[in-house]
Design an enzyme around this catalytic site. Structure first.
Site, PDB file in Angstrom:
ATOM      1  N   PHE A  12       0.866  -1.337   0.077  1.00  0.00           N
ATOM      2  CA  PHE A  12       0.098   0.043   0.080  1.00  0.00           C
ATOM      3  C   PHE A  12       0.904   1.244   0.118  1.00  0.00           C
ATOM      4  CE2 PHE A  12      -2.390   2.827   3.492  1.00  0.00           C
ATOM      5  CZ  PHE A  12      -2.737   3.654   2.468  1.00  0.00           C
ATOM      6  N   ASP A  60      13.364 -11.316  -1.359  1.00  0.00           N
ATOM      7  CA  ASP A  60      13.059 -11.497   0.176  1.00  0.00           C
ATOM      8  C   ASP A  60      13.988 -10.663   1.005  1.00  0.00           C
ATOM      9  OD1 ASP A  60      12.208 -11.897   2.780  1.00  0.00           O
ATOM     10  OD2 ASP A  60      11.926 -14.262   2.345  1.00  0.00           O
ATOM     11  N   PHE A  82      10.182  -0.131   3.494  1.00  0.00           N
ATOM     12  CA  PHE A  82       8.735  -0.373   3.742  1.00  0.00           C
ATOM     13  C   PHE A  82       8.366  -2.024   4.044  1.00  0.00           C
ATOM     14  CE2 PHE A  82       8.899   3.260   1.300  1.00  0.00           C
ATOM     15  CZ  PHE A  82       8.104   4.249   1.721  1.00  0.00           C
ATOM     16  N   TYR A 158       2.628  -7.262  16.489  1.00  0.00           N
ATOM     17  CA  TYR A 158       2.959  -6.522  15.064  1.00  0.00           C
ATOM     18  C   TYR A 158       3.879  -5.306  15.761  1.00  0.00           C
ATOM     19  CZ  TYR A 158       2.810  -2.553  12.021  1.00  0.00           C
ATOM     20  OH  TYR A 158       3.063  -1.332  11.192  1.00  0.00           O
ATOM     21  N   LYS A 162       7.856  -4.206  15.302  1.00  0.00           N
ATOM     22  CA  LYS A 162       8.362  -2.957  14.660  1.00  0.00           C
ATOM     23  C   LYS A 162       9.285  -2.379  15.688  1.00  0.00           C
ATOM     24  CE  LYS A 162       7.220  -1.344  11.423  1.00  0.00           C
ATOM     25  NZ  LYS A 162       7.953  -1.384   9.829  1.00  0.00           N
ATOM     26  N   ASN A 188      -2.401   5.172   7.963  1.00  0.00           N
ATOM     27  CA  ASN A 188      -2.677   5.791   6.869  1.00  0.00           C
ATOM     28  C   ASN A 188      -4.065   5.369   6.348  1.00  0.00           C
ATOM     29  OD1 ASN A 188       0.567   6.112   5.296  1.00  0.00           O
ATOM     30  ND2 ASN A 188       0.016   6.080   7.087  1.00  0.00           N
ATOM     31  N   TYR A 215     -14.596  -3.278  16.393  1.00  0.00           N
ATOM     32  CA  TYR A 215     -14.201  -3.987  17.603  1.00  0.00           C
ATOM     33  C   TYR A 215     -14.490  -3.297  18.831  1.00  0.00           C
ATOM     34  CZ  TYR A 215     -10.997  -6.670  13.943  1.00  0.00           C
ATOM     35  OH  TYR A 215     -10.490  -7.140  13.081  1.00  0.00           O
ATOM     36  N   ASN A 257     -13.257   5.191  15.886  1.00  0.00           N
ATOM     37  CA  ASN A 257     -13.703   3.998  14.854  1.00  0.00           C
ATOM     38  C   ASN A 257     -15.184   4.178  14.453  1.00  0.00           C
ATOM     39  OD1 ASN A 257     -10.997   3.077  14.777  1.00  0.00           O
ATOM     40  ND2 ASN A 257     -11.325   1.363  16.318  1.00  0.00           N
ATOM     41  N   ARG A 281     -10.630  -6.608  19.843  1.00  0.00           N
ATOM     42  CA  ARG A 281      -9.428  -7.224  19.485  1.00  0.00           C
ATOM     43  C   ARG A 281      -8.446  -7.534  20.913  1.00  0.00           C
ATOM     44  NH1 ARG A 281      -5.770  -3.199  15.781  1.00  0.00           N
ATOM     45  NH2 ARG A 281      -6.801  -4.539  14.011  1.00  0.00           N
ATOM     46  N   GLY A 283      -6.031  -7.006  23.369  1.00  0.00           N
ATOM     47  CA  GLY A 283      -4.866  -6.078  23.723  1.00  0.00           C
ATOM     48  C   GLY A 283      -5.110  -4.769  22.819  1.00  0.00           C
TER      49      GLY A 283
HETATM   50  P1  NAD Z   1       1.320  -3.676   3.246  1.00  0.00           P
HETATM   51  O1  NAD Z   1       1.124  -4.718   4.075  1.00  0.00           O
HETATM   52  O2  NAD Z   1       0.298  -3.118   2.314  1.00  0.00           O
HETATM   53  O3  NAD Z   1       2.730  -3.860   2.488  1.00  0.00           O
HETATM   54  C1  NAD Z   1       3.862  -4.693   2.878  1.00  0.00           C
HETATM   55  C2  NAD Z   1       4.829  -4.928   1.658  1.00  0.00           C
HETATM   56  O4  NAD Z   1       6.053  -5.610   2.086  1.00  0.00           O
HETATM   57  C3  NAD Z   1       4.009  -5.791   0.591  1.00  0.00           C
HETATM   58  O5  NAD Z   1       4.337  -5.138  -0.759  1.00  0.00           O
HETATM   59  C4  NAD Z   1       4.718  -7.335   0.534  1.00  0.00           C
HETATM   60  O6  NAD Z   1       4.967  -8.220  -0.211  1.00  0.00           O
HETATM   61  C5  NAD Z   1       6.259  -7.048   1.105  1.00  0.00           C
HETATM   62  N1  NAD Z   1       6.980  -7.814   2.057  1.00  0.00           N
HETATM   63  C6  NAD Z   1       6.458  -8.386   3.100  1.00  0.00           C
HETATM   64  N2  NAD Z   1       7.526  -9.347   3.417  1.00  0.00           N
HETATM   65  C7  NAD Z   1       8.752  -9.115   2.840  1.00  0.00           C
HETATM   66  C8  NAD Z   1      10.020  -9.586   2.635  1.00  0.00           C
HETATM   67  N3  NAD Z   1      10.254 -10.610   3.569  1.00  0.00           N
HETATM   68  N4  NAD Z   1      10.741  -9.222   1.872  1.00  0.00           N
HETATM   69  C9  NAD Z   1      10.175  -8.304   0.951  1.00  0.00           C
HETATM   70  N5  NAD Z   1       9.024  -7.696   0.925  1.00  0.00           N
HETATM   71  C10 NAD Z   1       8.307  -8.147   1.646  1.00  0.00           C
HETATM   72  O7  NAD Z   1       2.052  -2.580   4.356  1.00  0.00           O
HETATM   73  P2  NAD Z   1       1.809  -0.922   4.325  1.00  0.00           P
HETATM   74  O8  NAD Z   1       0.610  -0.628   5.088  1.00  0.00           O
HETATM   75  O9  NAD Z   1       2.064  -0.541   2.974  1.00  0.00           O
HETATM   76  O10 NAD Z   1       3.149  -0.669   5.191  1.00  0.00           O
HETATM   77  C11 NAD Z   1       4.373  -0.498   4.855  1.00  0.00           C
HETATM   78  C12 NAD Z   1       5.252  -0.024   5.983  1.00  0.00           C
HETATM   79  O11 NAD Z   1       4.819   0.942   6.645  1.00  0.00           O
HETATM   80  C13 NAD Z   1       5.191  -1.120   7.016  1.00  0.00           C
HETATM   81  O12 NAD Z   1       6.619  -1.072   7.297  1.00  0.00           O
HETATM   82  C14 NAD Z   1       4.383  -0.572   8.302  1.00  0.00           C
HETATM   83  O13 NAD Z   1       4.848  -1.120   9.439  1.00  0.00           O
HETATM   84  C15 NAD Z   1       4.577   0.834   8.071  1.00  0.00           C
HETATM   85  N6  NAD Z   1       3.433   1.519   8.375  1.00  0.00           N
HETATM   86  C16 NAD Z   1       2.118   1.515   8.156  1.00  0.00           C
HETATM   87  C17 NAD Z   1       1.303   2.258   8.437  1.00  0.00           C
HETATM   88  C18 NAD Z   1      -0.306   2.216   8.031  1.00  0.00           C
HETATM   89  O14 NAD Z   1      -1.327   2.789   8.314  1.00  0.00           O
HETATM   90  N7  NAD Z   1      -0.477   1.095   7.059  1.00  0.00           N
HETATM   91  C19 NAD Z   1       1.270   3.161   9.383  1.00  0.00           C
HETATM   92  C20 NAD Z   1       2.670   3.449   9.749  1.00  0.00           C
HETATM   93  C21 NAD Z   1       3.758   2.617   9.421  1.00  0.00           C
HETATM   94  O1  TDX Z   2     -12.762  -4.804  11.140  1.00  0.00           O
HETATM   95  C1  TDX Z   2     -12.228  -3.978  11.818  1.00  0.00           C
HETATM   96  N1  TDX Z   2     -12.920  -3.282  12.694  1.00  0.00           N
HETATM   97  C2  TDX Z   2     -12.395  -2.375  13.717  1.00  0.00           C
HETATM   98  O2  TDX Z   2     -13.030  -2.065  14.536  1.00  0.00           O
HETATM   99  C3  TDX Z   2     -10.722  -3.716  11.407  1.00  0.00           C
HETATM  100  C4  TDX Z   2     -10.015  -4.329  10.616  1.00  0.00           C
HETATM  101  C5  TDX Z   2     -10.258  -2.655  12.635  1.00  0.00           C
HETATM  102  N2  TDX Z   2     -10.997  -2.142  13.367  1.00  0.00           N
HETATM  103  C6  TDX Z   2     -10.282  -1.288  14.356  1.00  0.00           C
HETATM  104  C7  TDX Z   2      -8.861  -1.572  15.060  1.00  0.00           C
HETATM  105  C8  TDX Z   2      -8.169  -0.274  15.070  1.00  0.00           C
HETATM  106  O3  TDX Z   2      -8.888   0.415  16.380  1.00  0.00           O
HETATM  107  O4  TDX Z   2      -9.909  -0.156  13.618  1.00  0.00           O
HETATM  108  C9  TDX Z   2      -8.751   0.422  13.907  1.00  0.00           C
HETATM  109  C10 TDX Z   2      -7.634   0.399  12.832  1.00  0.00           C
HETATM  110  O5  TDX Z   2      -7.398  -1.063  12.596  1.00  0.00           O
HETATM  111  P1  TDX Z   2      -6.396  -1.356  11.504  1.00  0.00           P
HETATM  112  O6  TDX Z   2      -6.720  -0.828  10.245  1.00  0.00           O
HETATM  113  O7  TDX Z   2      -6.352  -2.723  11.698  1.00  0.00           O
HETATM  114  O8  TDX Z   2      -5.136  -0.337  11.909  1.00  0.00           O
HETATM  115  P2  TDX Z   2      -4.225  -0.548  13.375  1.00  0.00           P
HETATM  116  O9  TDX Z   2      -4.223  -1.743  14.107  1.00  0.00           O
HETATM  117  O10 TDX Z   2      -4.564   0.832  14.023  1.00  0.00           O
HETATM  118  O11 TDX Z   2      -2.838  -0.419  12.622  1.00  0.00           O
HETATM  119  C11 TDX Z   2      -2.603   0.366  11.399  1.00  0.00           C
HETATM  120  O12 TDX Z   2      -1.928   1.674  11.843  1.00  0.00           O
HETATM  121  C12 TDX Z   2      -0.559   1.628  12.131  1.00  0.00           C
HETATM  122  C13 TDX Z   2      -1.594  -0.619  10.403  1.00  0.00           C
HETATM  123  O13 TDX Z   2      -2.177  -1.715   9.862  1.00  0.00           O
HETATM  124  C14 TDX Z   2      -0.175  -0.625  10.943  1.00  0.00           C
HETATM  125  O14 TDX Z   2       0.691  -1.320   9.796  1.00  0.00           O
HETATM  126  C15 TDX Z   2       0.202   0.564  11.096  1.00  0.00           C
HETATM  127  O15 TDX Z   2       1.599   0.504  11.728  1.00  0.00           O
END
Ligand code: NAD
Ligand code: TDX
Length: 327
Positions: A12, A60, A82, A158, A162, A188, A215, A257, A281, A283
């Site tokens: 993403f 990988d 990432f 998770y 991190k 994000n 949740y 939420n 969820r 924790g």
């Molecule tokens: P995502 O799950 O959408 O994407 C992760 C990507 O990493 C995928 O393309 C996957 O194929 C690749 N990947 C996984 N394991 C791998 C490996 N062993 N080698 C190479 N590639 C591998 O995650 P995202 O939401 O895009 O998050 C990206 C980064 O940002 C992560 O490090 C996450 O912790 C961090 N982050 C995400 C959010 C969020 O809200 N999504 C917020 C803050 C930080």
């Molecule tokens: O079906 C749902 N119902 C619900 O209430 C889901 C999937 C989530 N939730 C709640 C849990 C959280 O309070 O919504 C909130 C957001 O949940 P997620 O989208 O799973 O995100 P979160 O657990 O906050 O973590 C995200 O933000 C920080 C990303 O997945 C992480 O990769 C990032 O580091």
């Protein structure tokens, strides 16, 4: 011309990052190194296939031999990590791959780069670790926010993985003078986010006239930032940040939420859509909020997206890209 190696660029945030980076940095080249796990989708970056400044390598981050080979072949100026297992619920079901990818994968990158960069003796190399607000743990009241010097108190497998990666980066900076920085961003939203995450799951369920699942009581709060604002902040840190430093990245837009679910239903014209409260969820962190004054003051960064407008655009993206998520 700079060469940037991005790991996890088929996910993403990584895919949005590469697209934006190539648009705004016209001379630079990007190598996308991704394992293509369930979360990596080559379609996310298909539009870049014909760009001569972009290239994809399947690999990988835990594979020392292959990662080293690619580093030697492309000799990147900057590496941004990432790649991660990113979903909290999956980490609760099976933590082991989170240790493997997020901790050991990051350690492998650090070791490969340290060895190679030491030999090349180039002073301009930089590594940026993409981390998360979740490493700080949960806020129990409504006034506090986490600064870059807050304690790391992760609560899920998770976030613990991190935090482990962040501490390893810190140790490489302190012990070896390794040229690294860390960013910690809040939740994000935007195009290409996997349906397992909260906002896409709300949009998709509402579009299918299914119940949105919340949740617990729905009062947990997240700080939502548009993925493009996060990506712009990453480039600021990459180009202007100080080595060895940590930078928080947040929008200040805190929403519970249940409010977010209602906002999405409102914009879809489905105010009467169902919201179902389900088992909490384990924790479940109550609230995240970042103090982002450091990046704003030192690097002159601020968000450009207004939350409701960003959510509306994101809803439109999911409406217009049904084939992407409805498989
Ligand atoms: P995502 O799950 O959408 O994407 C992760 C990507 O990493 C995928 O393309 C996957 O194929 C690749 N990947 C996984 N394991 C791998 C490996 N062993 N080698 C190479 N590639 C591998 O995650 P995202 O939401 O895009 O998050 C990206 C980064 O940002 C992560 O490090 C996450 O912790 C961090 N982050 C995400 C959010 C969020 O809200 N999504 C917020 C803050 C930080
Ligand atoms: O079906 C749902 N119902 C619900 O209430 C889901 C999937 C989530 N939730 C709640 C849990 C959280 O309070 O919504 C909130 C957001 O949940 P997620 O989208 O799973 O995100 P979160 O657990 O906050 O973590 C995200 O933000 C920080 C990303 O997945 C992480 O990769 C990032 O580091």
């Amino acid at each position: 011309m700079n060469v940037i190696l991005v790991t996890g660029g088929a996910g993403f945030i990584g895919s949005n990052y590469i697209r934006l980076f190539l648009q705004t940095n016209k001379d630079d080249k990007v190598i996308n190194y991704d394992k293509l796990t369930y979360a990596g989708n080559i379609e996310n970056i298909q539009d870049l296939d014909s760009n001569p400044r972009y290239c994809f390598v399947k690999g990988d981050i835990c594979d020392e031999k292959h990662f080293t080979k690619i580093i030697k072949e492309y000799d990147p100026d900057y590496v941004i990590n990432f790649a991660a297992e990113s979903h909290v619920d999956r980490s609760i079901d099976d933590p082991s791959i989170f240790g493997d990818t997020n901790i050991m994968g990051t350690l492998n990158i650090l070791q490969c780069l340290k060895n190679f960069w030491k030999k090349s003796n180039d002073q301009n190399k930089k590594f940026l670790q993409i981390s998360t607000d979740e490493v700080y743990g949960s806020l129990e009241n409504d006034d506090d926010s986490f600064t870059e010097s807050s304690l790391l108190m992760p609560n899920s497998p998770y976030s613990a993985s991190k935090a482990g990666a962040d501490l390893m980066v810190r140790a490489f900076v302190k012990t070896y003078g390794f040229p690294a920085m860390i960013t910690r961003c809040s939740n994000n939203y935007g195009p290409f986010q996997n349906a397992e995450k909260f906002i896409p799951s709300c949009i998709i369920k509402a579009l299918k006239d299914e119940a949105i699942t919340i949740y617990g009581d729905g009062t947990n709060i997240r700080e939502w930032i548009h993925v493009n604002d996060h990506c712009a902040a990453i480039t600021k840190v990459l180009l202007k940040g100080k080595l060895g430093e940590v930078y928080n990245i947040g929008s200040g837009d805190e929403v519970s939420n249940i409010e977010m679910a209602r906002l999405i239903l409102k914009h879809l014209g489905k105010e009467t859509g169902r919201i179902e409260k389900i088992t909490d969820r384990p924790g479940h962190d109550r609230r995240y909020a970042l103090d982002s004054k450091k990046i704003a003051g030192e690097l002159d960064w601020k968000c450009s997206y207004q939350l409701e407008k960003g959510i509306k655009e994101t809803i439109s993206w999911y409406q217009n890209n049904r084939a992407w998520w409805d498989k």
